[in-house]
Design an enzyme around this catalytic site. Sequence first.
Site, mmCIF file in Angstrom:
data_model
loop_
_atom_site.group_PDB
_atom_site.id
_atom_site.type_symbol
_atom_site.label_atom_id
_atom_site.label_comp_id
_atom_site.label_asym_id
_atom_site.label_seq_id
_atom_site.Cartn_x
_atom_site.Cartn_y
_atom_site.Cartn_z
ATOM 1 N N GLU A 160 0.419 -2.120 4.581
ATOM 2 C CA GLU A 160 0.766 -0.704 4.779
ATOM 3 C C GLU A 160 2.232 -0.559 5.169
ATOM 4 O O GLU A 160 2.941 0.304 4.672
ATOM 5 C CB GLU A 160 -0.132 -0.071 5.865
ATOM 6 C CG GLU A 160 0.223 1.398 6.114
ATOM 7 C CD GLU A 160 -0.715 2.137 7.057
ATOM 8 O OE1 GLU A 160 -1.844 1.670 7.286
ATOM 9 O OE2 GLU A 160 -0.313 3.206 7.550
ATOM 10 N N ALA A 166 -5.782 4.705 5.977
ATOM 11 C CA ALA A 166 -6.519 5.650 6.823
ATOM 12 C C ALA A 166 -7.783 6.157 6.126
ATOM 13 O O ALA A 166 -8.242 7.273 6.403
ATOM 14 C CB ALA A 166 -5.616 6.810 7.251
ATOM 15 N N PHE A 214 -6.093 -4.400 3.285
ATOM 16 C CA PHE A 214 -6.776 -4.147 4.566
ATOM 17 C C PHE A 214 -5.849 -3.636 5.658
ATOM 18 O O PHE A 214 -6.136 -3.798 6.843
ATOM 19 C CB PHE A 214 -7.497 -5.418 5.048
ATOM 20 C CG PHE A 214 -8.391 -6.047 4.014
ATOM 21 C CD1 PHE A 214 -9.508 -5.355 3.549
ATOM 22 C CD2 PHE A 214 -8.131 -7.303 3.499
ATOM 23 C CE1 PHE A 214 -10.337 -5.918 2.589
ATOM 24 C CE2 PHE A 214 -8.966 -7.865 2.533
ATOM 25 C CZ PHE A 214 -10.068 -7.170 2.081
ATOM 26 N N PHE A 272 -7.564 0.421 12.421
ATOM 27 C CA PHE A 272 -6.300 0.934 12.961
ATOM 28 C C PHE A 272 -6.381 1.323 14.442
ATOM 29 O O PHE A 272 -6.068 2.438 14.822
ATOM 30 C CB PHE A 272 -5.906 2.154 12.109
ATOM 31 C CG PHE A 272 -4.431 2.472 12.055
ATOM 32 C CD1 PHE A 272 -3.559 1.707 11.299
ATOM 33 C CD2 PHE A 272 -3.904 3.557 12.744
ATOM 34 C CE1 PHE A 272 -2.205 2.020 11.227
ATOM 35 C CE2 PHE A 272 -2.552 3.882 12.683
ATOM 36 C CZ PHE A 272 -1.700 3.114 11.914
ATOM 37 N N ARG A 309 -7.560 -2.367 8.925
ATOM 38 C CA ARG A 309 -8.795 -1.591 8.765
ATOM 39 C C ARG A 309 -9.411 -1.190 10.109
ATOM 40 O O ARG A 309 -9.880 -2.040 10.865
ATOM 41 C CB ARG A 309 -9.790 -2.434 7.973
ATOM 42 C CG ARG A 309 -10.861 -1.678 7.239
ATOM 43 C CD ARG A 309 -11.633 -2.663 6.386
ATOM 44 N NE ARG A 309 -12.479 -1.995 5.404
ATOM 45 C CZ ARG A 309 -13.160 -2.634 4.464
ATOM 46 N NH1 ARG A 309 -13.089 -3.939 4.357
ATOM 47 N NH2 ARG A 309 -13.902 -1.965 3.607
ATOM 48 N N GLN A 356 0.850 -1.200 0.000
ATOM 49 C CA GLN A 356 0.000 0.000 0.000
ATOM 50 C C GLN A 356 0.880 1.242 0.000
ATOM 51 O O GLN A 356 0.377 2.356 -0.048
ATOM 52 C CB GLN A 356 -0.871 0.025 1.265
ATOM 53 C CG GLN A 356 -1.901 -1.077 1.349
ATOM 54 C CD GLN A 356 -2.535 -1.163 2.737
ATOM 55 O OE1 GLN A 356 -2.343 -2.139 3.440
ATOM 56 N NE2 GLN A 356 -3.291 -0.159 3.130
ATOM 57 N N GLU A 373 -12.777 2.498 6.265
ATOM 58 C CA GLU A 373 -12.673 1.875 7.585
ATOM 59 C C GLU A 373 -13.887 2.017 8.497
ATOM 60 O O GLU A 373 -14.224 1.077 9.213
ATOM 61 C CB GLU A 373 -11.454 2.452 8.317
ATOM 62 C CG GLU A 373 -10.164 2.172 7.606
ATOM 63 C CD GLU A 373 -9.002 2.858 8.286
ATOM 64 O OE1 GLU A 373 -8.872 4.090 8.162
ATOM 65 O OE2 GLU A 373 -8.241 2.163 8.971
ATOM 66 N N ARG A 405 -4.638 6.027 17.709
ATOM 67 C CA ARG A 405 -6.003 6.035 17.172
ATOM 68 C C ARG A 405 -6.981 5.406 18.177
ATOM 69 O O ARG A 405 -8.132 5.819 18.261
ATOM 70 C CB ARG A 405 -6.074 5.367 15.793
ATOM 71 C CG ARG A 405 -7.401 5.582 15.077
ATOM 72 C CD ARG A 405 -7.370 5.154 13.616
ATOM 73 N NE ARG A 405 -6.814 6.158 12.731
ATOM 74 C CZ ARG A 405 -7.484 7.199 12.211
ATOM 75 N NH1 ARG A 405 -8.751 7.381 12.495
ATOM 76 N NH2 ARG A 405 -6.879 8.056 11.428
HETATM 77 N N1 LUZ Z 1 -2.110 4.555 9.073
HETATM 78 C C1 LUZ Z 1 -1.337 5.480 9.651
HETATM 79 C C2 LUZ Z 1 -3.434 4.526 9.290
HETATM 80 O O1 LUZ Z 1 -0.127 5.442 9.467
HETATM 81 N N2 LUZ Z 1 -1.893 6.436 10.416
HETATM 82 C C3 LUZ Z 1 -3.213 6.485 10.671
HETATM 83 O O2 LUZ Z 1 -3.680 7.365 11.384
HETATM 84 C C4 LUZ Z 1 -4.028 5.483 10.094
HETATM 85 N N3 LUZ Z 1 -5.331 5.437 10.349
HETATM 86 C C5 LUZ Z 1 -6.056 4.479 9.825
HETATM 87 C C6 LUZ Z 1 -5.462 3.527 9.023
HETATM 88 N N4 LUZ Z 1 -4.176 3.555 8.740
HETATM 89 MO MO1 MOS Z 2 -4.766 1.150 6.975
HETATM 90 S S1 MOS Z 2 -5.464 0.072 8.538
HETATM 91 O O1 MOS Z 2 -3.697 0.473 5.985
HETATM 92 O O2 MOS Z 2 -5.907 2.152 6.421
#
Ligand code: LUZ
Ligand code: MOS
Length: 768
Positions: free
Chosen positions: A227, A504, A223, A339, A337, A192, A706, A305
């Site tokens: 990332e 995010a 998902f 987070f 998803r 991602q 999400e 988060r």
């Molecule tokens: N990834 C991130 C995320 O690096 N920071 C975030 O605040 C976040 N929030 C949701 C999903 N991925």
């Molecule tokens: Mo994230 S949990 O890769 O939006």
Amino acid sequence: MSVIRESELNVSGSTRYIDDRPESAGLLHGALVPSPCARGLLKGIDAQEAEALDPSIRVFTAREVPGENRLGDAAEYEPFLVSEEWSYMGQPVALVLAKGRLLARKAAALVKLDYEKLKPRLDAREASEAGAFFIPPRTMAMGDAKRAMARALIVAEGRVESGGQEHVYLETQGAIAEALEGGRVRIISGTQSPTGVQREVARILGLSMHDIEVEAPRLGGAFGGKEEQGGQWAALAALGARACGRPVKIYLDRREDMRLSGKRHPYSSDFRIGLDAQGMIVAFEADYYQNSGALCDLSPAILSRTLFHAAGAYRIPNIRVTGYACRTNLPPFTAFRGFGAPQGFYVIEAAIDAAARAGGFDPAELRRKNLLSEGDVFHYGQSVSECRAGSSFDRLLKLCRWDELRAEIASHNASNRLEKRGAALIPICFGVSFTKLVMNQGGALVHAYHDGSVSVATGAVEMGQQVARKIQIVVAKALGIPESLVRVERARTSTVANTYPTAASTGSDINGMAALAACEEIRGRLLSLAARILGAEKGELRLEGGLVVRGCEPSALTWKELVDRAHLERVDLSAHGFYATPGLSYDMKAERGSPFAYHVYGCAAISARLDVLRGSYRFDRAWIVHDGGESIDRAVDLGQVEGAFAQGLGWAALEELLYDAEGSLMTDTLSTYKLPDLGFMPNAEVEFLENAPNPKAIMRSKAVGEPPLLYGIAGYFAVLDALRAARADRARGAEAGRGDGAASARSAYDLPMTPEKVLDFLEGRRPC
Ligand code: LUZ
Ligand code: MOS
């Protein structure tokens, strides 16, 4: 080009993933030598037998890493390939390359490790007692929770456990790397975050970012699992490709992926909640012990988060919440998803449930009266604006006819002993933006070719969520041309640089805005030219329906003619666009600011049916009212809501990760790790809030990836509701109270709900 529907490609089997690409001549396959236990000291590696298997075999260890043998950006050193100590089972110790995939795996199994086994720590609370944290404990607070709690009329407290979750993306993790002339490396990576992979590979190979090109093709789902964690596979492939001068592919099989790759963090939490006589929440306190696993990964961001979402969709004037990122010897947990927000939501919903019981309130009424509303302030200082908590809640009550549903369930339960029904509803509120300011930026590159077709590249990675479809619509609208004229390119670091992960829920918000900015630039140039051609004022011209429109009248000048003419007149038909989400700021010291561009609201209700003898249950129906803004494509958003809801319900009431005492994952196949399927999912009626445009995002839409996952949590409470009806029968019966004493140490709130736990509840081995 026809309009792409990612879903059609997926359903018809015509999506091509990394492993489906034809293999180039000379390609080598990589296999990992994983650490054999959760914690150990490496004394030596013997690869002789492996290397003797075939002349094509090469073995790489930490010593062969040309740059920094380091993974991620954590403050502390975390090894890319184990050099001394390892900290989880399956941590990569060596890479084996061979001309065939099976051969590589066979050779990897022959690599012998000499090591000393150390005792692992698996439990987050144990880690916390030992002070093993990735970052110092972090607290967010507003008002004076202690004082307010002391004065509260009703106080409830409890312990809440939530389990991890495996992503089970259709396509496992992997990468292909190819060494180019001049020492450059080109990588196709299932990530991602193409820029993140580029940076990581450059550091590990000791090269500069411009030496590394990363392309993210269409992924078979991610998902959050791709990332942060795609970098290591890409780096392993790149390491091999550079050393051998041949393309290298690393592709995990399902079991490896399930064992080695990160998952949603399990949490163990304590809460205390205080209500006044009217049932208003006056105080809330919670401690969250996040099992972060063995490496830092994104754990601190995920924990933040959780803290931002600690109050759920409720107004809580006095609150104090603390999070602990606990270092254990499980494989590093990562983004999934939601987070960290689902883990926080489950705790506040459990607290409200406990408070309703303690105070004798109707849980739905208690939720309604404590909902956030316009002008409230979140505990991190941001004001609540364009709040849709109340409107979605009220709409949901009508949609599911809540009062009738409750009455129906009560009468069913009164006349059925062996089957009980239950229902629950929960409101949601999810903050949209990366909580780390720098990540809220993105770029786009738009080309109009002189035949009138257009291509757009952004940092957005298409992973089945159809961000490409949304960007196509944005560009087509901005240039006033049919969607079929717009092609969306895959994300590539040499086309759009310095991007952040498609994550995010911000993929279309950020990249759509960047694409729009680029289109506006091109449109401006074209309209200047059109004004000259038509002898008009630029201000009265628009691009619409494939034509230049003057005031209300279409002109004779078509888009295609205009673009062709622009090219002849040497007008630049390409533009770069950039977007940085405005209005964000956060002071980490004070824990105050406006970290989110806006919030997404909604509400869901679920009804469940419980087989009291077997402990099995199923979900009858679900109703969702979702705050989706003005959808760019309603069908795409509906898919996101339904899919996220299924994933949330799976987390809450089905999917269970089990590790043995040595930290080895026991549920590492799809036969032992159960996923939601059509039979499990209730029929869900999804309604989008009407007349709810979002002025803060592209085309007045709202991020959708999400937030709807949170709706699944209602499923847990629906089963719990049915359970209580069964327990009430037992309490009236002869065997009332049996075993209840032993239950007090166990947690009442323990997600996922499973039939095994249901039986424990029914037999009085757990309180509920
Ligand atoms: N990834 C991130 C995320 O690096 N920071 C975030 O605040 C976040 N929030 C949701 C999903 N991925
Ligand atoms: Mo994230 S949990 O890769 O939006």
